[in-house]
Design a protein around this motif. Structure first.
Motif, mmCIF file in Angstrom:
data_model
loop_
_atom_site.group_PDB
_atom_site.id
_atom_site.type_symbol
_atom_site.label_atom_id
_atom_site.label_comp_id
_atom_site.label_asym_id
_atom_site.label_seq_id
_atom_site.Cartn_x
_atom_site.Cartn_y
_atom_site.Cartn_z
ATOM 1 N N ASP A 1 14.498 16.089 -27.804
ATOM 2 C CA ASP A 1 13.695 15.095 -28.530
ATOM 3 C C ASP A 1 13.282 13.984 -27.558
ATOM 4 O O ASP A 1 13.896 13.805 -26.501
ATOM 5 C CB ASP A 1 14.510 14.486 -29.676
ATOM 6 N N ILE A 2 12.272 13.241 -27.954
ATOM 7 C CA ILE A 2 11.798 12.137 -27.098
ATOM 8 C C ILE A 2 11.846 10.816 -27.864
ATOM 9 O O ILE A 2 11.914 10.797 -29.103
ATOM 10 C CB ILE A 2 10.359 12.388 -26.591
ATOM 11 N N PHE A 3 11.816 9.747 -27.101
ATOM 12 C CA PHE A 3 11.680 8.405 -27.673
ATOM 13 C C PHE A 3 10.343 7.826 -27.192
ATOM 14 O O PHE A 3 9.921 8.116 -26.063
ATOM 15 C CB PHE A 3 12.808 7.482 -27.201
ATOM 16 N N PRO A 4 9.704 7.006 -28.015
ATOM 17 C CA PRO A 4 8.448 6.388 -27.578
ATOM 18 C C PRO A 4 8.657 5.452 -26.379
ATOM 19 O O PRO A 4 9.598 4.672 -26.353
ATOM 20 C CB PRO A 4 7.994 5.582 -28.799
ATOM 21 N N VAL A 5 7.758 5.583 -25.423
ATOM 22 C CA VAL A 5 7.785 4.738 -24.223
ATOM 23 C C VAL A 5 6.521 3.890 -24.213
ATOM 24 O O VAL A 5 5.445 4.372 -24.550
ATOM 25 C CB VAL A 5 7.807 5.605 -22.941
ATOM 26 N N ARG A 6 6.659 2.635 -23.837
ATOM 27 C CA ARG A 6 5.458 1.829 -23.615
ATOM 28 C C ARG A 6 5.653 0.983 -22.359
ATOM 29 O O ARG A 6 6.787 0.683 -21.972
ATOM 30 C CB ARG A 6 5.129 0.980 -24.834
ATOM 31 N N ILE A 7 4.547 0.654 -21.753
ATOM 32 C CA ILE A 7 4.598 -0.140 -20.528
ATOM 33 C C ILE A 7 3.813 -1.421 -20.775
ATOM 34 O O ILE A 7 2.624 -1.374 -21.086
ATOM 35 C CB ILE A 7 4.011 0.650 -19.338
ATOM 36 N N GLU A 8 4.526 -2.540 -20.691
ATOM 37 C CA GLU A 8 3.915 -3.841 -20.937
ATOM 38 C C GLU A 8 4.087 -4.712 -19.700
ATOM 39 O O GLU A 8 5.220 -4.951 -19.278
ATOM 40 C CB GLU A 8 4.567 -4.519 -22.150
ATOM 41 N N ASN A 9 2.973 -5.145 -19.124
ATOM 42 C CA ASN A 9 2.993 -5.961 -17.900
ATOM 43 C C ASN A 9 3.832 -5.300 -16.811
ATOM 44 O O ASN A 9 4.605 -5.965 -16.121
ATOM 45 C CB ASN A 9 3.527 -7.367 -18.202
ATOM 46 N N GLY A 10 3.704 -3.996 -16.707
ATOM 47 C CA GLY A 10 4.401 -3.266 -15.652
ATOM 48 C C GLY A 10 5.863 -2.979 -15.950
ATOM 49 O O GLY A 10 6.567 -2.417 -15.115
ATOM 50 N N ILE A 11 6.336 -3.348 -17.134
ATOM 51 C CA ILE A 11 7.736 -3.130 -17.505
ATOM 52 C C ILE A 11 7.818 -1.966 -18.496
ATOM 53 O O ILE A 11 7.109 -1.943 -19.507
ATOM 54 C CB ILE A 11 8.351 -4.386 -18.151
ATOM 55 N N VAL A 12 8.700 -1.013 -18.189
ATOM 56 C CA VAL A 12 8.874 0.150 -19.052
ATOM 57 C C VAL A 12 9.868 -0.183 -20.154
ATOM 58 O O VAL A 12 10.970 -0.674 -19.886
ATOM 59 C CB VAL A 12 9.390 1.365 -18.243
ATOM 60 N N LYS A 13 9.447 0.087 -21.398
ATOM 61 C CA LYS A 13 10.304 -0.174 -22.555
ATOM 62 C C LYS A 13 10.386 1.086 -23.402
ATOM 63 O O LYS A 13 9.382 1.776 -23.600
ATOM 64 C CB LYS A 13 9.746 -1.336 -23.388
ATOM 65 N N VAL A 14 11.581 1.364 -23.915
ATOM 66 C CA VAL A 14 11.803 2.569 -24.709
ATOM 67 C C VAL A 14 12.351 2.162 -26.075
ATOM 68 O O VAL A 14 13.340 1.436 -26.166
ATOM 69 C CB VAL A 14 12.797 3.519 -23.994
ATOM 70 N N ASP A 15 11.688 2.652 -27.116
ATOM 71 C CA ASP A 15 12.138 2.381 -28.489
ATOM 72 C C ASP A 15 13.111 3.483 -28.898
ATOM 73 O O ASP A 15 12.710 4.624 -29.110
ATOM 74 C CB ASP A 15 10.931 2.359 -29.427
ATOM 75 N N VAL A 16 14.395 3.143 -28.970
ATOM 76 C CA VAL A 16 15.421 4.151 -29.236
ATOM 77 C C VAL A 16 15.872 4.154 -30.699
ATOM 78 O O VAL A 16 16.935 4.659 -31.021
ATOM 79 C CB VAL A 16 16.645 3.968 -28.307
ATOM 80 N N SER A 17 15.035 3.610 -31.585
ATOM 81 C CA SER A 17 15.466 3.547 -32.984
ATOM 82 C C SER A 17 15.530 4.920 -33.639
ATOM 83 O O SER A 17 16.387 5.145 -34.483
ATOM 84 C CB SER A 17 14.584 2.616 -33.785
ATOM 85 N N ALA A 18 14.659 5.845 -33.253
ATOM 86 C CA ALA A 18 14.711 7.175 -33.872
ATOM 87 C C ALA A 18 14.088 8.206 -32.927
ATOM 88 O O ALA A 18 12.938 8.044 -32.514
ATOM 89 C CB ALA A 18 13.951 7.173 -35.190
ATOM 90 N N PRO A 19 14.860 9.253 -32.575
ATOM 91 C CA PRO A 19 14.294 10.289 -31.715
ATOM 92 C C PRO A 19 13.190 11.060 -32.445
ATOM 93 O O PRO A 19 13.217 11.205 -33.661
ATOM 94 C CB PRO A 19 15.484 11.199 -31.393
ATOM 95 N N ILE A 20 12.205 11.525 -31.671
ATOM 96 C CA ILE A 20 11.087 12.284 -32.236
ATOM 97 C C ILE A 20 11.250 13.758 -31.889
ATOM 98 O O ILE A 20 11.375 14.124 -30.716
ATOM 99 C CB ILE A 20 9.750 11.754 -31.666
ATOM 100 N N ARG A 21 11.233 14.594 -32.930
ATOM 101 C CA ARG A 21 11.312 16.042 -32.731
ATOM 102 C C ARG A 21 9.982 16.559 -32.224
ATOM 103 O O ARG A 21 8.936 16.054 -32.605
ATOM 104 C CB ARG A 21 11.587 16.744 -34.065
ATOM 105 N N ARG A 22 10.016 17.598 -31.456
ATOM 106 C CA ARG A 22 8.775 18.238 -30.998
ATOM 107 C C ARG A 22 9.046 19.718 -30.840
ATOM 108 O O ARG A 22 10.183 20.134 -30.604
ATOM 109 C CB ARG A 22 8.281 17.597 -29.706
#
Ligand code: FES
Length: 159
Positions: A127-148
């Motif tokens: 499973d994956i977690f959403p990743v976003r990059i804000e002002n060059g900083i990588v942030k991961v939202d670990v509230s709920a894994p995403i099935r694929r």
């Protein structure tokens, strides 16, 4: 004329105290019921700040034990956050640097750098977690894994 005994006045005070306690409890329950609930979406969840994007080399895998994920930087510079939990029966899957694969110690499932199954019994990719990059900083939202069901380029976050 009626004479009030000390015992009677004690009981009277006890009943008054019980009544006040019951009234207070009732007011607390009513206030809790009427208190407005937060309307914030639950998906805001927990955000893990991984660090500056250029701190992760292309082709690298970095473990974030507290967030239970691996931050993968693919050869093309894109990011994937893979849940470390095996999709077979939920064991923690370690990264094997020597082979460049994730190898589950429980029943020998093997996953590639993108989390795809190379060797069963795991039925689907990690499973994956959403990743976003804000002002060059990588942030991961670990509230709920995403099935694929398979890797897709749209799952990769690019800076
Ligand atoms: S839990 Fe990973 S292969 Fe079974």
């Amino acid at each position: 004329m009626e004479r009030v005994t000390p015992r009677r006045s004690f009981l009277k005070l006890a009943w008054i105290a019980i009544g006040i306690a019951a009234l207070g409890e009732t007011l607390w329950v009513v206030a809790s019921f009427l208190k407005p609930r937060s309307l914030a979406p639950k998906s805001e969840g927990r955000l893990v700040v991984a660090g500056p994007s250029d701190a992760f080399a292309a082709g690298s895998v970095t473990a974030f034990p507290a967030g239970k994920f691996y931050l993968v930087r693919l050869a093309d510079g894109g990011f994937l956050a893979l849940h470390r939990q095996c999709t077979h029966l939920g064991c923690s899957v370690p990264w094997d640097e020597a082979s460049g694969r994730f190898k589950c110690p429980c029943h020998a499932s093997v996953f590639d750098l993108r989390g795809e199954v190379l060797s069963p019994p795991a039925p689907r990719p990690l499973d994956i977690f959403p990743v976003r990059i804000e002002n060059g900083i990588v942030k991961v939202d670990v509230s709920a894994p995403i099935r694929r069901s398979a890797f897709d380029a749209s799952q990769v976050t690019r800076s």
